[in-house]
Design a protein around this motif. Sequence first.
Motif, PDB file in Angstrom:
ATOM      1  N   VAL B 211       0.753  33.408  28.646  1.00 38.44           N
ATOM      2  CA  VAL B 211       0.782  32.174  29.435  1.00 38.44           C
ATOM      3  C   VAL B 211       1.325  31.027  28.597  1.00 38.44           C
ATOM      4  O   VAL B 211       0.921  30.849  27.443  1.00 38.44           O
ATOM      5  N   SER B 212       2.231  30.259  29.167  1.00 35.30           N
ATOM      6  CA  SER B 212       2.766  29.119  28.416  1.00 35.30           C
ATOM      7  C   SER B 212       3.396  28.125  29.391  1.00 35.30           C
ATOM      8  O   SER B 212       3.519  28.383  30.581  1.00 35.30           O
ATOM      9  N   LEU B 213       3.849  27.010  28.821  1.00 34.51           N
ATOM     10  CA  LEU B 213       4.693  26.090  29.567  1.00 34.51           C
ATOM     11  C   LEU B 213       6.094  26.688  29.642  1.00 34.51           C
ATOM     12  O   LEU B 213       6.467  27.547  28.834  1.00 34.51           O
ATOM     13  N   PHE B 221       7.765  22.375  24.920  1.00 40.91           N
ATOM     14  CA  PHE B 221       6.574  21.982  24.165  1.00 40.91           C
ATOM     15  C   PHE B 221       5.789  20.903  24.908  1.00 40.91           C
ATOM     16  O   PHE B 221       4.574  20.824  24.794  1.00 40.91           O
ATOM     17  N   ILE B 222       6.500  20.041  25.627  1.00 38.05           N
ATOM     18  CA  ILE B 222       5.838  18.930  26.318  1.00 38.05           C
ATOM     19  C   ILE B 222       6.265  18.953  27.782  1.00 38.05           C
ATOM     20  O   ILE B 222       7.451  18.950  28.071  1.00 38.05           O
ATOM     21  N   ASP B 223       5.306  18.962  28.673  1.00 40.62           N
ATOM     22  CA  ASP B 223       5.560  18.985  30.132  1.00 40.62           C
ATOM     23  C   ASP B 223       6.219  20.302  30.575  1.00 40.62           C
ATOM     24  O   ASP B 223       6.436  21.220  29.777  1.00 40.62           O
ATOM     25  N   GLY B 224       6.565  20.371  31.845  1.00 42.98           N
ATOM     26  CA  GLY B 224       7.186  21.579  32.390  1.00 42.98           C
ATOM     27  C   GLY B 224       6.320  22.156  33.486  1.00 42.98           C
ATOM     28  O   GLY B 224       5.596  21.420  34.176  1.00 42.98           O
ATOM     29  N   GLU B 225       6.399  23.455  33.634  1.00 38.04           N
ATOM     30  CA  GLU B 225       5.509  24.172  34.558  1.00 38.04           C
ATOM     31  C   GLU B 225       4.761  25.217  33.745  1.00 38.04           C
ATOM     32  O   GLU B 225       5.197  25.579  32.657  1.00 38.04           O
ATOM     33  N   ILE B 226       3.680  25.715  34.331  1.00 44.06           N
ATOM     34  CA  ILE B 226       2.971  26.826  33.695  1.00 44.06           C
ATOM     35  C   ILE B 226       3.582  28.121  34.207  1.00 44.06           C
ATOM     36  O   ILE B 226       3.768  28.299  35.412  1.00 44.06           O
ATOM     37  N   VAL B 227       3.881  29.016  33.251  1.00 43.86           N
ATOM     38  CA  VAL B 227       4.455  30.309  33.656  1.00 43.86           C
ATOM     39  C   VAL B 227       3.674  31.418  32.962  1.00 43.86           C
ATOM     40  O   VAL B 227       3.094  31.208  31.891  1.00 43.86           O
ATOM     41  N   THR B 228       3.623  32.582  33.599  1.00 44.07           N
ATOM     42  CA  THR B 228       2.967  33.707  32.937  1.00 44.07           C
ATOM     43  C   THR B 228       3.884  34.919  32.967  1.00 44.07           C
ATOM     44  O   THR B 228       4.739  35.052  33.862  1.00 44.07           O
ATOM     45  N   ASP B 230       3.186  37.743  33.831  1.00 42.58           N
ATOM     46  CA  ASP B 230       2.935  38.577  35.010  1.00 42.58           C
ATOM     47  C   ASP B 230       3.548  37.963  36.265  1.00 42.58           C
ATOM     48  O   ASP B 230       3.298  38.422  37.380  1.00 42.58           O
ATOM     49  N   GLY B 231       4.329  36.914  36.071  1.00 43.78           N
ATOM     50  CA  GLY B 231       5.139  36.414  37.180  1.00 43.78           C
ATOM     51  C   GLY B 231       4.640  35.172  37.888  1.00 43.78           C
ATOM     52  O   GLY B 231       5.262  34.705  38.828  1.00 43.78           O
ATOM     53  N   ALA B 232       3.506  34.600  37.460  1.00 42.68           N
ATOM     54  CA  ALA B 232       3.035  33.384  38.134  1.00 42.68           C
ATOM     55  C   ALA B 232       3.772  32.165  37.596  1.00 42.68           C
ATOM     56  O   ALA B 232       4.185  32.144  36.442  1.00 42.68           O
ATOM     57  N   ARG B 233       3.932  31.169  38.450  1.00 44.69           N
ATOM     58  CA  ARG B 233       4.572  29.907  38.044  1.00 44.69           C
ATOM     59  C   ARG B 233       3.914  28.801  38.850  1.00 44.69           C
ATOM     60  O   ARG B 233       3.859  28.883  40.075  1.00 44.69           O
ATOM     61  N   LEU B 234       3.377  27.815  38.137  1.00 44.96           N
ATOM     62  CA  LEU B 234       2.572  26.776  38.807  1.00 44.96           C
ATOM     63  C   LEU B 234       2.867  25.404  38.253  1.00 44.96           C
ATOM     64  O   LEU B 234       3.117  25.263  37.056  1.00 44.96           O
ATOM     65  N   PRO B 235       2.749  24.376  39.083  1.00 45.35           N
ATOM     66  CA  PRO B 235       2.799  23.017  38.519  1.00 45.35           C
ATOM     67  C   PRO B 235       1.541  22.758  37.691  1.00 45.35           C
ATOM     68  O   PRO B 235       0.503  23.379  37.905  1.00 45.35           O
ATOM     69  N   LEU B 236       1.665  21.814  36.749  1.00 41.49           N
ATOM     70  CA  LEU B 236       0.585  21.559  35.794  1.00 41.49           C
ATOM     71  C   LEU B 236      -0.740  21.226  36.469  1.00 41.49           C
ATOM     72  O   LEU B 236      -1.805  21.615  36.008  1.00 41.49           O
ATOM     73  N   VAL B 346      -0.071  18.411  29.804  1.00 41.85           N
ATOM     74  CA  VAL B 346      -0.102  19.729  29.154  1.00 41.85           C
ATOM     75  C   VAL B 346       0.970  19.789  28.074  1.00 41.85           C
ATOM     76  O   VAL B 346       2.111  19.369  28.299  1.00 41.85           O
ATOM     77  N   CYS B 347       0.609  20.302  26.906  1.00 42.19           N
ATOM     78  CA  CYS B 347       1.558  20.497  25.803  1.00 42.19           C
ATOM     79  C   CYS B 347       1.353  21.868  25.194  1.00 42.19           C
ATOM     80  O   CYS B 347       0.265  22.424  25.257  1.00 42.19           O
TER      81      CYS B 347
END
Lengths: 185, 428
Positions: B211-213, B221-228, B230-236, B346-347
């Motif tokens: 899991v990371s940005l 490193f700073i801001d973005g979306e959360i991605v995993t 296993d294929g998930a992608r979410l706003p912070l 999120v960072c």
Amino acid sequence: MTDARRTGQPQTLVLGFGNPLWSDDGAGIAAVTLLAQRQLPPRVRVEAAGTPGYGLAAWLQEATQPDPALRSGRSLQRLILIDAAHMEQTPGTWRRFTAEQVKLIANGEIVSLHQADLSSGLALAQALDILPEEVLFFGIEPERLQEGLELSSSVRASLPQMVDEILVELWNGREKNEQKTDINH
Amino acid sequence: MSKRIEVHHVTRVEGHGNIVVEVADGQLKECRFDVTETPRFFEGMLRGRPYTEASHITSRICGICATGHATASLRATERALGVEPSEQTRLLRKLTFHGEILDSHVLHVYMLVAPDFLGVGSVIPLASSHPEVVLRALRMKKLAGDICAVVAGRHTHPIAMAVGGFTHFPKRAELEDLRSRLEASRADVDATVELCASLPWPRFERDTEYVSLTKPDEYAFIDGEIVTSDGARLPLERYQEVTNEHLVRHSSAKHTRHLRDSYMVGALARFNNNYDQLHPWAKKAATTLGLKPKVTNTYLNSAAQVVEIVHCVEDAIQVIDELLERGVQPEPLAPVKRMPGEGVGVCEVPRGMLIHHYWIGEDGRLTGANCIIPTNQNLANLEGDFRARVPQIVDKPIDAMRLDLEMLVRAYDPCISCSVHVLEVKFD
């Protein structure tokens, strides 16, 4: 804290340690904050070093670059370290000591960089041969080591006196202070 | 026949981390890793404080990830109050952030990981046996600290960073000096890659969710979306759908889980998710180290950190070039547009994804805060790694087992940051 451009290569480096979010743990930081507001001799650098652990060696590596003005050797002559210290004294008691006078109990196995404490940092600096000739400690016995942004009343009350003593140390050098008593309340 | 390993790393008065592993007759009986919950306290500490203080207070949670905490804090506040930092602010923050990644990774790889491989108990004997290695690490660390001092006003605790921008601006000459020192550090960086390539990394594979940005156009490193992975992608703002903090009976800290029993954050997660955005030379270093996504060997988290060292040096040079071309101008802080507000920042700090979530009242004082640090997110994954690893090493002598498990813990670069930092002194 002191302007490096004015102090140049320091002869004395004063470092305060600790975390101000843990009440008296931040006593060293509070001490250098007070000290930096006073009139200091030339070539004395005062810094809040936080909780650098092994990073202490990086502070010393910088401060021990050879001084071109001297025929040989490094410019840094003296290191003064200020920290909260468990010394089995009543809270607020402060003491001045050298490494030879005490046994610093270093942290054992280290998994997190935060566990590398001041003793580890000193040991590393020693192994790298970047400690100056004179290393002095000012320790103050903490009363409160819990989350909090304020010092305890006992530490807050005796801190200015410790800072005064450090100032005397800085202005007068070591000769005058070898006879001084160590324990102060 | 039973083996019990207990590793106590007592961190002074508050907080401790324990590895407890018990194997009987070849069966894993007990396996846990305890770390005290770290910055939960600061929810109480921030409540009632003005929003302008939050980053200064939270940067002191950690002497190593001070800029990381401050940045996450500022982004949470800015998103809560509708503050839009300028492009110059964005670049300056990126630069000081790179400094911190470098500082932390260099320290971790050289001071904690390398000694295990070079057959010494700590970095201190390493200083005697390989002084040039340790001096190199300190040199790199000094440069990293100076980036922070130049940009953020202080070596640790970025005093010049504020809501909406900066209160101090680097001079052209200072940036040029940093740039030439960064270029000069390439020799040290190459030596670091070489050292890393020569180490006998343990063989271990355990697939997990990483899991990371993420960002489309830069290594995030700073801001973005959360991605995993296993294929998930979410706003912070929807981070809680990933973290799912829950209590575990045996552990004092909460665990997190998403699509599996655990997930991992940190350099390896970033490498696996965002490899495409790495600087070409960082990709080259990865090839030298035998790394390409998806890496599922936890021990190689430290190798991924070395790849990030290469990336951050090169990207820092690029950021400086951009700043020099634009010319750094003193700017007022970007204004607050609304009050009250709620915001998530999120960072990716050295150890992984850090989340700050603030509620700010009408009077500008915080009414609540939630913070999830990377090490807490890794705890469940670490236990999963133990359960997989122990059967693989159960026939080794107990000391070798113990070292192997300690190395596994160290690979996560855990941040047991709530320890008290007080000298222990005995007068003769």
